[in-house]
Design a protein around this motif. Structure first.
Motif, PDB file in Angstrom:
ATOM      1  N   PHE A 155     -26.412 107.589 -38.200  1.00  0.00           N
ATOM      2  CA  PHE A 155     -25.916 108.883 -37.636  1.00  0.00           C
ATOM      3  C   PHE A 155     -24.578 108.395 -36.895  1.00  0.00           C
ATOM      4  O   PHE A 155     -24.568 107.276 -36.351  1.00  0.00           O
ATOM      5  CB  PHE A 155     -27.196 109.016 -36.580  1.00  0.00           C
ATOM      6  N   LEU A 156     -23.667 109.290 -37.065  1.00  0.00           N
ATOM      7  CA  LEU A 156     -22.526 109.095 -36.217  1.00  0.00           C
ATOM      8  C   LEU A 156     -22.447 110.297 -35.253  1.00  0.00           C
ATOM      9  O   LEU A 156     -22.344 111.445 -35.612  1.00  0.00           O
ATOM     10  CB  LEU A 156     -21.485 108.933 -37.143  1.00  0.00           C
ATOM     11  N   PHE A 170     -10.080 105.479 -37.779  1.00  0.00           N
ATOM     12  CA  PHE A 170     -11.489 104.952 -37.331  1.00  0.00           C
ATOM     13  C   PHE A 170     -11.528 103.614 -36.698  1.00  0.00           C
ATOM     14  O   PHE A 170     -10.711 102.976 -37.324  1.00  0.00           O
ATOM     15  CB  PHE A 170     -12.613 105.374 -37.956  1.00  0.00           C
ATOM     16  N   GLY A 171     -12.345 103.360 -35.657  1.00  0.00           N
ATOM     17  CA  GLY A 171     -12.668 102.034 -35.448  1.00  0.00           C
ATOM     18  C   GLY A 171     -13.155 101.186 -36.249  1.00  0.00           C
ATOM     19  O   GLY A 171     -13.628 101.824 -37.303  1.00  0.00           O
ATOM     20  N   GLU A 172     -13.509  99.864 -36.034  1.00  0.00           N
ATOM     21  CA  GLU A 172     -14.363  99.081 -37.031  1.00  0.00           C
ATOM     22  C   GLU A 172     -15.737  99.520 -37.145  1.00  0.00           C
ATOM     23  O   GLU A 172     -16.113  99.484 -38.149  1.00  0.00           O
ATOM     24  CB  GLU A 172     -14.019  97.771 -36.346  1.00  0.00           C
ATOM     25  N   SER A 184     -17.620 101.198 -40.702  1.00  0.00           N
ATOM     26  CA  SER A 184     -18.487  99.971 -41.269  1.00  0.00           C
ATOM     27  C   SER A 184     -19.511 100.437 -42.058  1.00  0.00           C
ATOM     28  O   SER A 184     -20.123  99.619 -42.981  1.00  0.00           O
ATOM     29  CB  SER A 184     -19.169  99.336 -40.249  1.00  0.00           C
ATOM     30  N   ARG A 185     -19.577 101.598 -42.403  1.00  0.00           N
ATOM     31  CA  ARG A 185     -20.494 102.156 -43.186  1.00  0.00           C
ATOM     32  C   ARG A 185     -20.553 103.552 -43.736  1.00  0.00           C
ATOM     33  O   ARG A 185     -19.961 104.347 -42.884  1.00  0.00           O
ATOM     34  CB  ARG A 185     -22.148 102.003 -42.557  1.00  0.00           C
ATOM     35  N   PRO A 186     -21.343 104.090 -44.632  1.00  0.00           N
ATOM     36  CA  PRO A 186     -21.320 105.599 -44.833  1.00  0.00           C
ATOM     37  C   PRO A 186     -22.187 106.258 -44.116  1.00  0.00           C
ATOM     38  O   PRO A 186     -23.170 105.644 -43.516  1.00  0.00           O
ATOM     39  CB  PRO A 186     -21.621 105.727 -46.248  1.00  0.00           C
ATOM     40  N   TRP A 187     -21.841 107.609 -43.455  1.00  0.00           N
ATOM     41  CA  TRP A 187     -22.716 108.067 -42.472  1.00  0.00           C
ATOM     42  C   TRP A 187     -23.588 109.291 -43.076  1.00  0.00           C
ATOM     43  O   TRP A 187     -22.995 110.111 -43.939  1.00  0.00           O
ATOM     44  CB  TRP A 187     -21.920 108.808 -41.428  1.00  0.00           C
ATOM     45  N   ASP A 188     -24.925 109.258 -43.053  1.00  0.00           N
ATOM     46  CA  ASP A 188     -25.645 110.109 -43.451  1.00  0.00           C
ATOM     47  C   ASP A 188     -25.625 111.463 -42.845  1.00  0.00           C
ATOM     48  O   ASP A 188     -25.503 112.600 -43.238  1.00  0.00           O
ATOM     49  CB  ASP A 188     -27.386 109.870 -43.556  1.00  0.00           C
ATOM     50  N   LEU A 189     -25.546 111.481 -41.450  1.00  0.00           N
ATOM     51  CA  LEU A 189     -25.438 112.646 -40.658  1.00  0.00           C
ATOM     52  C   LEU A 189     -24.595 112.459 -39.401  1.00  0.00           C
ATOM     53  O   LEU A 189     -24.726 111.541 -38.686  1.00  0.00           O
ATOM     54  CB  LEU A 189     -26.949 112.887 -40.182  1.00  0.00           C
ATOM     55  N   SER A 235     -16.851 108.438 -45.814  1.00  0.00           N
ATOM     56  CA  SER A 235     -18.359 108.122 -46.150  1.00  0.00           C
ATOM     57  C   SER A 235     -18.424 108.000 -47.655  1.00  0.00           C
ATOM     58  O   SER A 235     -19.101 107.128 -48.104  1.00  0.00           O
ATOM     59  CB  SER A 235     -19.299 108.996 -45.587  1.00  0.00           C
ATOM     60  N   ALA A 236     -17.904 108.855 -48.221  1.00  0.00           N
ATOM     61  CA  ALA A 236     -17.806 109.160 -49.712  1.00  0.00           C
ATOM     62  C   ALA A 236     -17.253 107.923 -50.684  1.00  0.00           C
ATOM     63  O   ALA A 236     -17.891 107.286 -51.411  1.00  0.00           O
ATOM     64  CB  ALA A 236     -17.110 110.157 -50.263  1.00  0.00           C
ATOM     65  N   GLN A 237     -16.221 107.324 -50.021  1.00  0.00           N
ATOM     66  CA  GLN A 237     -15.375 106.108 -50.342  1.00  0.00           C
ATOM     67  C   GLN A 237     -16.235 104.925 -50.171  1.00  0.00           C
ATOM     68  O   GLN A 237     -16.521 104.148 -50.942  1.00  0.00           O
ATOM     69  CB  GLN A 237     -14.088 105.940 -49.974  1.00  0.00           C
ATOM     70  N   ARG A 238     -16.726 104.765 -49.029  1.00  0.00           N
ATOM     71  CA  ARG A 238     -17.757 103.663 -48.559  1.00  0.00           C
ATOM     72  C   ARG A 238     -18.910 103.625 -49.432  1.00  0.00           C
ATOM     73  O   ARG A 238     -19.271 102.561 -50.012  1.00  0.00           O
ATOM     74  CB  ARG A 238     -17.969 103.580 -47.163  1.00  0.00           C
TER      75      ARG A 238
END
Length: 404
Positions: A213-214, A293-295, A299-304, A330-333
């Motif tokens: 979650f972001l 974006f920051g580190e 760091s990960r794809p985001w689901d929501l 997120s798609a690329q990650r």
């Protein structure tokens, strides 16, 4: 709804024969732009807590400080001042709330589903009798995570500023959305067809892997931390990590968000569920719109992606572009990690001006579609009806939708 607020820190003073505590409060809306104007006076309870050792463990023992002629909030009031006698100078925490249980928001079920209760959210403050060790200029809220079918197993606690900055206070949309999420996730499973937001409910209840979650514009962290506490309540310890919640905002919010993360993690030590990983990172939408974006956000794809009460400002185009940039990242990650992820947006908002509707047109133009929507009534006392709207957006899904 309305909120009890400390206008200054409670202070313990010594009188001729006893100790007393000085308290100054008000009862206003989330933005502090309107005071409660009740038809009948509202009795206020003040509850202190003092430390006690039991089996070598420190516990806090509650004591009602207004047992007799309780103070009352009346129509036309802006401030309520109280000087209350104390049993000792060892009071560590003070709570102020309505004495009438039907007026007090003690748990999420008081606010959703609408029960006619939960009209006024009380406040807590840590106190000290020593000027050299005064507590910081902050109070906190505590709300049990409850449903109609389950007792509270944990609580949401968030610290907020004692001051005029609305950015460092709890807001209506965040707290009502936490109440909705608690009801979705903590009550016994109901048919999704009966859920107000079945697709969102399915996402939150997923068990095949931990979710990411972001949060954008987190403020003091009510929504992000509330969701983390709900996930912890529904995830058994043996399952391991319950997910990842990254809260973001401008640097002005960092102190308060981090303080509430620390408070939440302290609570988690005594909980029985698996706590999600919670973190904070600054994110300026002027950078986010360009994919900067920051580190931690990278760091990960985001689901929501979650956000509440963020459509009020003049940065709507920038916000929408940031949401699209997060979706692209997120798609690329997800491809790089071979982790199927379809980033969705959960937006909750209490629309305060017609100009905020521009957000939805901007989202549509940028390829975002509303998958589902619900309107939640806010508990209100002696005021016009108010609502919070909750949306689930998805990008590039072929579906028919007509803007309302």
């Amino acid at each position: 709804m309305h909120y009890m607020r400390f206008l200054r820190l409670p202070s313990i003073e010594r009188g001729r024969s006893n100790f007393y505590i000085k308290i100054v409060v008000t009862i206003s809306t989330d933005l502090g732009d309107s005071f409660l104007d009740p038809e009948e006076p509202i009795e206020i309870s003040v509850i202190g807590a003092y430390p006690s050792l039991k089996d070598g463990q420190k516990t806090l023992v509650p004591v009602i400080l207004t047992p007799g002629n309780a103070p009352r909030w009346r129509a036309g009031m802006r401030v309520l001042k109280m000087d209350l006698p104390l049993p000792s100078d060892q009071i560590e925490t003070v709570q102020v709330r309505p004495s009438n249980r039907k007026l007090a928001a003690l748990g999420t079920f008081d606010m959703y589903p609408a029960t006619g209760e939960g009209l006024i959210l009380g406040a807590y403050a840590d106190v000290s009798s020593s000027p050299a060790t005064r507590a910081p200029a902050a109070c906190f809220r505590s709300l049990r995570l409850t449903t109609a079918d389950t007792a509270a197993t944990t609580a949401l606690q968030v610290q907020e500023d004692i001051g005029d900055s609305i950015a460092r206070h709890i807001w209506d949309a965040g707290i009502l959305t936490v109440s909705l999420v608690a009801d979705m996730c903590l009550r016994p499973t109901a048919p999704l067809s009966k859920e107000p937001l079945p697709l969102l409910s399915a996402i939150l209840r997923r068990r095949d892997r931990p979710l990411n979650f972001l949060e954008l514009g987190c403020g003091i962290g009510t929504l992000g931390i509330g969701i983390a506490r709900v996930l912890a309540s529904m995830t058994p310890p043996e399952q391991g990590e319950a997910g990842h919640v990254l809260m973001t905002d401008l640097p002005d919010a960092e102190r308060w968000a981090r303080a509430n993360i620390t408070r939440c993690l302290g609570q988690a030590q005594s909980s029985h569920g698996a706590m999600p990983r919670i973190d904070y990172e600054n994110l300026d939408w002027n950078d986010g719109k360009d994919g900067v974006f920051g580190e931690k956000a990278q760091s990960r794809p985001w689901d929501l992606v979650i956000l509440s009460d963020c459509t009020y400002n003049d940065m709507l185009p920038t916000l929408v572009q940031t949401l699209s940039a997060i979706h692209s990242h997120s798609a690329q990650r997800a491809v790089a990690e071979d982790t199927p992820t379809d980033t969705k947006i959960m937006l909750s908002t209490k629309l305060r001006h017609p100009s905020e509707r521009a957000f939805f047109k901007l989202m549509s133009t940028d390829g975002w579609l509303v998958e589902e929507k619900t309107i939640l009534p806010l508990p209100v006392l002696n005021a016009e009806p108010q609502t919070v709207e909750v949306y689930l957006f998805s990008k590039n899904i072929k579906m028919k939708h007509q803007w309302q």
